[in-house]
Design a protein around this motif. Structure first.
Motif, PDB file in Angstrom:
ATOM      1  N   HIS A  68       0.832  -1.211   0.000  1.00 15.46           N
ATOM      2  CA  HIS A  68       0.000   0.000   0.000  1.00 15.46           C
ATOM      3  C   HIS A  68       0.867   1.261   0.000  1.00 15.46           C
ATOM      4  CE1 HIS A  68      -3.942  -1.763   0.283  1.00 15.46           C
ATOM      5  NE2 HIS A  68      -3.619  -2.482   1.355  1.00 15.46           N
ATOM      6  N   LEU A  69       1.883   1.266   0.864  1.00 18.98           N
ATOM      7  CA  LEU A  69       2.753   2.437   0.940  1.00 18.98           C
ATOM      8  C   LEU A  69       3.543   2.624  -0.355  1.00 18.98           C
ATOM      9  CD1 LEU A  69       3.916   4.778   2.544  1.00 18.98           C
ATOM     10  CD2 LEU A  69       5.615   3.193   3.516  1.00 18.98           C
ATOM     11  N   ALA A  70       3.999   1.517  -0.932  1.00 20.73           N
ATOM     12  CA  ALA A  70       4.799   1.592  -2.165  1.00 20.73           C
ATOM     13  C   ALA A  70       3.998   2.236  -3.293  1.00 20.73           C
ATOM     14  CB  ALA A  70       5.262   0.203  -2.577  1.00 20.73           C
ATOM     15  N   GLU A  71       2.707   1.908  -3.387  1.00 22.47           N
ATOM     16  CA  GLU A  71       1.872   2.470  -4.448  1.00 22.47           C
ATOM     17  C   GLU A  71       1.892   4.007  -4.401  1.00 22.47           C
ATOM     18  OE1 GLU A  71      -2.859   2.598  -5.774  1.00 22.47           O
ATOM     19  OE2 GLU A  71      -2.182   1.186  -4.226  1.00 22.47           O
ATOM     20  N   TYR A  72       1.753   4.553  -3.205  1.00 22.24           N
ATOM     21  CA  TYR A  72       1.726   6.007  -3.066  1.00 22.24           C
ATOM     22  C   TYR A  72       3.126   6.613  -3.114  1.00 22.24           C
ATOM     23  CZ  TYR A  72      -3.189   5.659  -1.764  1.00 22.24           C
ATOM     24  OH  TYR A  72      -4.551   5.426  -1.778  1.00 22.24           O
ATOM     25  N   ALA A  73       4.090   5.933  -2.500  1.00 27.18           N
ATOM     26  CA  ALA A  73       5.451   6.482  -2.445  1.00 27.18           C
ATOM     27  C   ALA A  73       6.071   6.580  -3.836  1.00 27.18           C
ATOM     28  CB  ALA A  73       6.327   5.612  -1.536  1.00 27.18           C
ATOM     29  N   ILE A  74       5.923   5.529  -4.632  1.00 24.82           N
ATOM     30  CA  ILE A  74       6.508   5.533  -5.981  1.00 24.82           C
ATOM     31  C   ILE A  74       5.849   6.612  -6.835  1.00 24.82           C
ATOM     32  CG2 ILE A  74       6.747   4.216  -8.121  1.00 24.82           C
ATOM     33  CD1 ILE A  74       7.026   1.701  -6.369  1.00 24.82           C
ATOM     34  N   ARG A  75       4.510   6.690  -6.762  1.00 25.28           N
ATOM     35  CA  ARG A  75       3.795   7.707  -7.536  1.00 25.28           C
ATOM     36  C   ARG A  75       4.205   9.109  -7.101  1.00 25.28           C
ATOM     37  NH1 ARG A  75      -2.139   7.668  -6.158  1.00 25.28           N
ATOM     38  NH2 ARG A  75      -1.930   5.493  -6.832  1.00 25.28           N
ATOM     39  N   SER A  76       4.322   9.327  -5.784  1.00 30.78           N
ATOM     40  CA  SER A  76       4.689  10.647  -5.272  1.00 30.78           C
ATOM     41  C   SER A  76       6.096  11.050  -5.700  1.00 30.78           C
ATOM     42  CB  SER A  76       4.592  10.666  -3.748  1.00 30.78           C
ATOM     43  OG  SER A  76       3.262  10.433  -3.336  1.00 30.78           O
TER      44      SER A  76
END
Length: 300
Positions: A68-76
């Motif tokens: 879940h965190l990776a999805e947002y972190a990579i996009r950010s």
């Protein structure tokens, strides 16, 4: 706010670990040691109080929370990278130029439409100042300077020399019939001159010009002093007297016939016009474009 308690450097590292699926590969991409990557991931898990990885013999596997965190972190991080690129591109099209007021008002501004035609996307900031720019204190890319060009720690490029010649409005010349009569009409003429501040580096006054021309200056001659060249030439254009003109700055006025030179005696000023800046500034693309245009204008 949760984000305020989280290491942003660890989030940046986490996004790379998630993309690579490996601490060592992420370390290579970030140019840091694998132990530094491992330390940051442990710190991030401690700050979140959540397990993000399952350590395997070969690489790491994200937990549910890690995915879940990776999805947002990579996009950010991708969005931030795009924002940084756009900000850098915008700054590369901005140019700040300082100069004495006479250069900006009499020479540069009348020509800028030609620069904008060539480079409509460049955003210019023009700063009027008599003193040479302190590049350690001011956010200035380039200084158009009148002087010797000798500035410790800075690079200079000679742009053009300068000469002084007496000028006046054509109507004033017509009133006296000839330039000689106007120059010799001590009781009725008025000389205009910048006696301090901006023209001090020019090193020439009316007495000096009359000596060079082999003429005598009445010691009781009426003189109006200005501290900048622009109002001096404005006074001449309003028929208020004879100005000791700087030829390069009033070339357009002479060619257009709004002002007329009263003598063929041109006195070479001891200083010239230079482009001055730290050497690294001369390597910036936007400075190179501006200087290329300046050189063309100085040759015309």
């Amino acid at each position: 706010m949760l984000l305020s308690r989280i290491s942003l450097a660890s989030l940046r590292t986490f996004s790379e670990v998630a993309r690579q699926g490996s601490l060592s590969l992420a370390a290579e991409q970030l140019c840091i040691s694998p132990s530094a990557v491992s330390h940051q991931m442990k710190l991030l898990e401690q700050q979140l109080d959540t397990a993000l990885f399952i350590r395997r013999a070969r690489g790491v596997e994200l937990t549910g929370a890690g995915k879940h965190l990776a999805e947002y972190a990579i996009r950010s991080m991708l969005q931030l990278e795009q924002g940084l690129q756009r900000a850098t591109q915008a700054s590369q099209r901005q140019l700040s130029v300082a100069a004495i007021p006479a250069i900006t008002q009499l020479w540069l501004v009348p020509k800028l439409h030609r620069f904008y035609a060539l480079h409509p996307d460049i955003e210019l900031s023009i700063i009027d100042q008599d003193a040479l720019t302190d590049f350690n204190q001011q956010a200035v890319d380039l200084h158009l300077h009148f002087g010797s060009g000798e500035c410790i720690g800075l690079k200079n490029e000679l742009l053009m020399p300068e000469w002084a010649v007496p000028v006046c409005h054509t109507d004033l010349l017509a009133k006296f019939g000839s330039a000689n009569e106007l120059l010799e009409a001590d009781s009725t003429r008025r000389l205009t001159y910048t006696g301090f501040d901006e023209d001090r580096p020019g090193g020439l006054n009316w007495s000096g010009w009359f000596n060079q021309a082999g003429l005598s200056l009445n010691p009781n001659q009426a003189v109006t002093h200005f501290n900048h060249l622009a109002p001096l030439f404005s006074a001449a254009s309003y028929r208020q007297g004879i100005a000791l003109g700087w030829q390069q700055l009033i070339q357009d006025e002479l060619q257009a016939g709004r002002l007329v030179a009263l003598s063929e005696t041109r006195v070479h000023l001891k200083y010239s016009y230079y482009a001055i800046a730290p050497e690294v500034h001369f390597e910036r693309d936007v400075v190179k474009l501006f200087l290329a245009w300046i050189r063309d204008e100085c040759r015309n």
